[in-house]
Design a protein around this motif. Structure first.
Motif, mmCIF file in Angstrom:
data_model
loop_
_atom_site.group_PDB
_atom_site.id
_atom_site.type_symbol
_atom_site.label_atom_id
_atom_site.label_comp_id
_atom_site.label_asym_id
_atom_site.label_seq_id
_atom_site.Cartn_x
_atom_site.Cartn_y
_atom_site.Cartn_z
ATOM 1 N N CYS A 275 -4.166 9.635 12.984
ATOM 2 C CA CYS A 275 -5.763 9.361 13.819
ATOM 3 C C CYS A 275 -6.312 8.176 11.934
ATOM 4 O O CYS A 275 -5.888 8.103 11.348
ATOM 5 N N PRO A 276 -7.512 7.665 12.356
ATOM 6 C CA PRO A 276 -7.551 6.498 11.607
ATOM 7 C C PRO A 276 -7.651 7.389 10.011
ATOM 8 O O PRO A 276 -8.186 6.690 9.160
ATOM 9 N N SER A 277 -8.279 8.773 9.970
ATOM 10 C CA SER A 277 -8.150 9.308 8.347
ATOM 11 C C SER A 277 -7.231 9.731 7.624
ATOM 12 O O SER A 277 -6.696 9.949 6.775
ATOM 13 N N ASP A 278 -5.297 9.199 8.673
ATOM 14 C CA ASP A 278 -4.145 9.460 7.956
ATOM 15 C C ASP A 278 -3.661 8.635 7.564
ATOM 16 O O ASP A 278 -3.828 6.919 7.435
ATOM 17 N N MET A 279 -3.048 8.253 6.401
ATOM 18 C CA MET A 279 -1.809 7.805 5.638
ATOM 19 C C MET A 279 -0.496 8.515 6.151
ATOM 20 O O MET A 279 -0.669 9.413 6.478
ATOM 21 N N VAL A 280 -0.291 7.054 7.009
ATOM 22 C CA VAL A 280 1.573 7.164 7.553
ATOM 23 C C VAL A 280 2.107 6.198 6.304
ATOM 24 O O VAL A 280 1.731 5.672 5.863
ATOM 25 N N VAL A 281 3.285 7.162 5.912
ATOM 26 C CA VAL A 281 3.853 7.019 5.020
ATOM 27 C C VAL A 281 5.677 6.890 5.791
ATOM 28 O O VAL A 281 5.388 8.043 6.269
ATOM 29 N N ASP A 282 5.801 5.896 6.222
ATOM 30 C CA ASP A 282 7.057 5.248 6.840
ATOM 31 C C ASP A 282 7.824 4.840 5.669
ATOM 32 O O ASP A 282 8.591 4.092 5.193
ATOM 33 N N VAL A 283 9.319 5.872 6.132
ATOM 34 C CA VAL A 283 10.456 6.124 4.824
ATOM 35 C C VAL A 283 11.766 5.452 6.073
ATOM 36 O O VAL A 283 12.272 5.651 6.973
ATOM 37 N N GLY A 284 11.967 4.198 4.936
ATOM 38 C CA GLY A 284 12.595 3.789 5.367
ATOM 39 C C GLY A 284 12.293 2.067 6.999
ATOM 40 O O GLY A 284 12.491 2.279 7.196
ATOM 41 N N CYS A 285 10.611 1.264 6.185
ATOM 42 C CA CYS A 285 10.218 1.044 7.035
ATOM 43 C C CYS A 285 10.894 -0.157 7.882
ATOM 44 O O CYS A 285 10.149 -0.385 9.230
ATOM 45 N N GLY A 286 11.590 -0.873 7.328
ATOM 46 C CA GLY A 286 12.320 -1.955 8.098
ATOM 47 C C GLY A 286 11.361 -3.003 8.468
ATOM 48 O O GLY A 286 10.933 -3.328 6.858
ATOM 49 N N ASP A 287 11.437 -3.490 8.728
ATOM 50 C CA ASP A 287 10.513 -5.068 9.815
ATOM 51 C C ASP A 287 8.819 -4.118 9.862
ATOM 52 O O ASP A 287 8.382 -5.497 10.125
ATOM 53 N N GLY A 288 8.864 -3.313 9.276
ATOM 54 C CA GLY A 288 7.485 -3.147 9.740
ATOM 55 C C GLY A 288 6.370 -1.848 10.820
ATOM 56 O O GLY A 288 5.239 -2.092 10.551
ATOM 57 N N ARG A 289 6.710 -2.378 12.111
ATOM 58 C CA ARG A 289 6.547 -2.005 13.023
ATOM 59 C C ARG A 289 5.564 -1.014 13.216
ATOM 60 O O ARG A 289 5.223 -0.735 14.721
ATOM 61 N N ARG B 98 -3.988 4.218 7.927
ATOM 62 C CA ARG B 98 -3.469 3.481 7.446
ATOM 63 C C ARG B 98 -2.301 4.004 6.805
ATOM 64 O O ARG B 98 -1.553 4.573 7.437
ATOM 65 N N GLY B 99 -1.270 2.996 5.829
ATOM 66 C CA GLY B 99 0.169 3.225 6.024
ATOM 67 C C GLY B 99 0.396 2.575 4.574
ATOM 68 O O GLY B 99 -0.033 1.549 4.802
ATOM 69 N N CYS B 100 1.856 2.858 4.418
ATOM 70 C CA CYS B 100 2.198 2.396 2.975
ATOM 71 C C CYS B 100 3.582 2.519 3.744
ATOM 72 O O CYS B 100 4.947 3.597 3.858
ATOM 73 N N GLY B 101 4.812 1.607 3.712
ATOM 74 C CA GLY B 101 6.465 1.338 4.025
ATOM 75 C C GLY B 101 7.342 0.924 3.023
ATOM 76 O O GLY B 101 6.549 0.958 1.703
ATOM 77 N N LEU B 102 8.205 1.864 3.026
ATOM 78 C CA LEU B 102 8.696 1.827 1.243
ATOM 79 C C LEU B 102 10.260 1.248 2.190
ATOM 80 O O LEU B 102 11.310 2.634 3.182
ATOM 81 N N GLU B 103 10.654 0.850 1.748
ATOM 82 C CA GLU B 103 12.096 -0.412 1.814
ATOM 83 C C GLU B 103 12.775 -0.155 0.889
ATOM 84 O O GLU B 103 12.209 -1.821 -0.305
ATOM 85 N N MET B 104 14.094 0.110 0.636
ATOM 86 C CA MET B 104 14.741 -0.379 -0.919
ATOM 87 C C MET B 104 15.599 -1.661 -0.204
ATOM 88 O O MET B 104 16.230 -2.122 -1.182
ATOM 89 N N ASP B 105 15.305 -2.541 0.640
ATOM 90 C CA ASP B 105 16.113 -4.141 0.880
ATOM 91 C C ASP B 105 14.255 -4.555 0.930
ATOM 92 O O ASP B 105 14.282 -4.478 1.634
ATOM 93 N N ALA B 106 15.159 -5.213 -0.002
ATOM 94 C CA ALA B 106 14.147 -6.721 -0.108
ATOM 95 C C ALA B 106 13.459 -7.610 1.107
ATOM 96 O O ALA B 106 12.905 -7.637 1.782
ATOM 97 N N LEU B 107 15.091 -8.384 1.272
ATOM 98 C CA LEU B 107 14.751 -8.420 2.650
ATOM 99 C C LEU B 107 14.241 -8.219 3.839
ATOM 100 O O LEU B 107 13.045 -8.719 4.251
ATOM 101 N N LEU B 108 14.561 -7.167 4.055
ATOM 102 C CA LEU B 108 13.091 -6.242 5.217
ATOM 103 C C LEU B 108 12.225 -5.929 4.641
ATOM 104 O O LEU B 108 11.210 -6.445 5.201
ATOM 105 N N ALA B 109 11.682 -5.320 3.314
ATOM 106 C CA ALA B 109 10.850 -5.602 2.945
ATOM 107 C C ALA B 109 9.642 -7.042 2.625
ATOM 108 O O ALA B 109 8.631 -6.942 3.047
ATOM 109 N N LYS B 110 9.915 -7.629 2.733
ATOM 110 C CA LYS B 110 9.364 -9.746 3.242
ATOM 111 C C LYS B 110 9.473 -9.117 4.161
ATOM 112 O O LYS B 110 8.188 -10.234 5.096
ATOM 113 N N GLN B 111 10.138 -9.573 5.552
ATOM 114 C CA GLN B 111 10.077 -9.626 6.825
ATOM 115 C C GLN B 111 8.700 -8.348 7.436
ATOM 116 O O GLN B 111 8.268 -9.352 8.152
#
Length: 175
Positions: A39-53, A65-78
């Motif tokens: 719901c709108p009050s949530d903070m979603v953390v996507d572990v290994g967010c890849g392309d952010g979808r 709201r969300g926070c993506g954690l991605e260890m590959d620099a190219l995927l994080a940029k995408q």
């Protein structure tokens, strides 16, 4: 993109990643978010967010709201580029980091989404048990946490989604 995926598979097989990069199908991501009750009050953390979808879906369809954690620099940029194209940078951040070193993000999460591996889930579980705040929910596509009982299981295209609540995670001893 094929070269990127092959390189990420090699890093996974060598033990440097919690999972290879395999994009979550959009309809599965939507089912994961619905199962977690985002719901709108949530903070979603996507572990290994890849392309952010998945984070984009959480913001667009649930107002979260969300926070993506991605260890590959190219995927994080995408992921950052995709988020900017959707004009959602005010709601979503992506960090080029290893989830095993992202305690401050996990401490803020009310929902954590995962599409890792059996071994990846096992490595991440102690971090979730130590860091997640009370009432947090974790939804895992395809791979359950061994020896934990999910709060709910839902199938999409014959593949299971596992929902765990804070109590299920904390009533087991950390590995």
């Amino acid at each position: 993109m094929a070269g990127l995926r092959l390189g990420l598979w090699m890093k996974y097989l060598a033990g440097f990643r919690l999972a290879p990069f395999v994009p979550t199908p959009e309809h599965v991501g939507l089912a994961m978010l619905k199962l977690a009750g985002v719901c709108p009050s949530d903070m979603v953390v996507d572990v290994g967010c890849g392309d952010g979808r998945l984070l984009i879906s959480a913001a667009k369809h649930h107002g979260a709201r969300g926070c993506g954690l991605e260890m590959d620099a190219l995927l994080a940029k995408q992921a950052v580029s995709a988020i900017e194209r959707e004009a959602l940078a005010h709601m979503i951040t992506v960090l080029h980091t290893d989830a095993l070193h992202a305690s401050s993000q996990l401490q803020r999460a009310s929902v954590v989404t995962l599409y890792l591996s059996d071994a990846g889930n096992a490595r991440l579980l102690p971090h979730l048990q130590r860091q997640l705040p009370q009432n947090a929910r974790v939804v895992s596509f395809c791979w359950p946490f061994q020896d934990l009982t999910p709060s709910r299981i839902q199938r999409v295209d014959g593949i299971a989604l596992y929902l765990y609540d804070f109590n299920a995670l904390h009533n087991s001893s950390p590995s």
